[in-house]
Design a protein around this motif. Sequence first.
Motif, PDB file in Angstrom:
ATOM      1  N   LEU A   1       0.855  -1.188   0.000  1.00 54.70           N
ATOM      2  CA  LEU A   1       0.000   0.000   0.000  1.00 54.70           C
ATOM      3  C   LEU A   1       0.891   1.239   0.000  1.00 54.70           C
ATOM      4  O   LEU A   1       1.335   1.694   1.049  1.00 54.70           O
ATOM      5  N   SER A   2       1.183   1.740  -1.175  1.00 57.56           N
ATOM      6  CA  SER A   2       2.027   2.923  -1.347  1.00 57.56           C
ATOM      7  C   SER A   2       1.149   4.142  -1.537  1.00 57.56           C
ATOM      8  O   SER A   2      -0.037   4.023  -1.842  1.00 57.56           O
ATOM      9  N   TYR A   3       1.755   5.318  -1.425  1.00 58.59           N
ATOM     10  CA  TYR A   3       1.000   6.533  -1.694  1.00 58.59           C
ATOM     11  C   TYR A   3       0.725   6.605  -3.193  1.00 58.59           C
ATOM     12  O   TYR A   3       1.634   6.698  -4.000  1.00 58.59           O
ATOM     13  N   GLY A   4      -0.538   6.493  -3.574  1.00 57.81           N
ATOM     14  CA  GLY A   4      -0.930   6.599  -4.974  1.00 57.81           C
ATOM     15  C   GLY A   4      -0.857   5.312  -5.765  1.00 57.81           C
ATOM     16  O   GLY A   4      -1.224   5.275  -6.931  1.00 57.81           O
ATOM     17  N   LYS A   5      -0.398   4.212  -5.162  1.00 58.34           N
ATOM     18  CA  LYS A   5      -0.289   2.948  -5.887  1.00 58.34           C
ATOM     19  C   LYS A   5      -0.540   1.796  -4.929  1.00 58.34           C
ATOM     20  O   LYS A   5      -0.083   1.810  -3.791  1.00 58.34           O
ATOM     21  N   ILE A   6      -1.254   0.789  -5.420  1.00 59.43           N
ATOM     22  CA  ILE A   6      -1.505  -0.412  -4.638  1.00 59.43           C
ATOM     23  C   ILE A   6      -1.087  -1.596  -5.493  1.00 59.43           C
ATOM     24  O   ILE A   6      -1.518  -1.736  -6.632  1.00 59.43           O
ATOM     25  N   SER A   7      -0.223  -2.448  -4.940  1.00 57.78           N
ATOM     26  CA  SER A   7       0.261  -3.627  -5.663  1.00 57.78           C
ATOM     27  C   SER A   7      -0.070  -4.874  -4.869  1.00 57.78           C
ATOM     28  O   SER A   7      -0.073  -4.861  -3.639  1.00 57.78           O
ATOM     29  N   PHE A   8      -0.320  -5.964  -5.592  1.00 57.84           N
ATOM     30  CA  PHE A   8      -0.567  -7.254  -4.961  1.00 57.84           C
ATOM     31  C   PHE A   8       0.440  -8.243  -5.530  1.00 57.84           C
ATOM     32  O   PHE A   8       0.543  -8.403  -6.744  1.00 57.84           O
ATOM     33  N   LEU A   9       1.198  -8.893  -4.640  1.00 55.44           N
ATOM     34  CA  LEU A   9       2.314  -9.740  -5.057  1.00 55.44           C
ATOM     35  C   LEU A   9       2.166 -11.169  -4.569  1.00 55.44           C
ATOM     36  O   LEU A   9       1.585 -11.419  -3.515  1.00 55.44           O
ATOM     37  N   ASP A  10       2.724 -12.084  -5.332  1.00 51.52           N
ATOM     38  CA  ASP A  10       2.804 -13.484  -4.939  1.00 51.52           C
ATOM     39  C   ASP A  10       3.731 -13.596  -3.729  1.00 51.52           C
ATOM     40  O   ASP A  10       4.805 -12.987  -3.707  1.00 51.52           O
TER      41      ASP A  10
END
Length: 157
Positions: free
Chosen positions: A85-94
């Motif tokens: 959960l970054s400022y301005g970006k959301i990533s989902f990782l294995d």
Amino acid sequence: MRARLRTPILIILLIAALVDLAHGYTYFQVGVNSNFLVVEGCLYFAQADGSLTMLDVKTGKVLARTEGGNYSGKLRSTVHGILVLSYGKISFLDKLTLSSLWEIRVHYDPHIFNARLVSDDGNGLVECRLIKSGKVIWSYNLPGALELMAEDDRVLV
């Protein structure tokens, strides 16, 4: 007599200097740009260079490292992977390979509940997505500045 006195004084000064060095510490700077997340014997953290690293907690061995992705922010574990959960970006990782499963840009104020993620685009568009797939299951557009709250399948905009 003075020669005999000098030798012990030099030895004492040398010992004092060595003791002082032994009590010193080695210093080098390492930037960490996330929380430390421990899941199933693995330690996850983002570094200042934008990389994400996974270490074996018992051995310290690097199990996986992803570079060039700017993974700074808050790391959260889910059943299906790791959310960044970054400022301005959301990533989902294995969890095992750290490969990207999905990513959304220009999204803020993330809330996680019941395998869902609710966030907004900063311009009034609120989206709820399934964490596992990233699929949007509902959205609501209310132009303007928003404040979100989410709990127990309820979202207050």
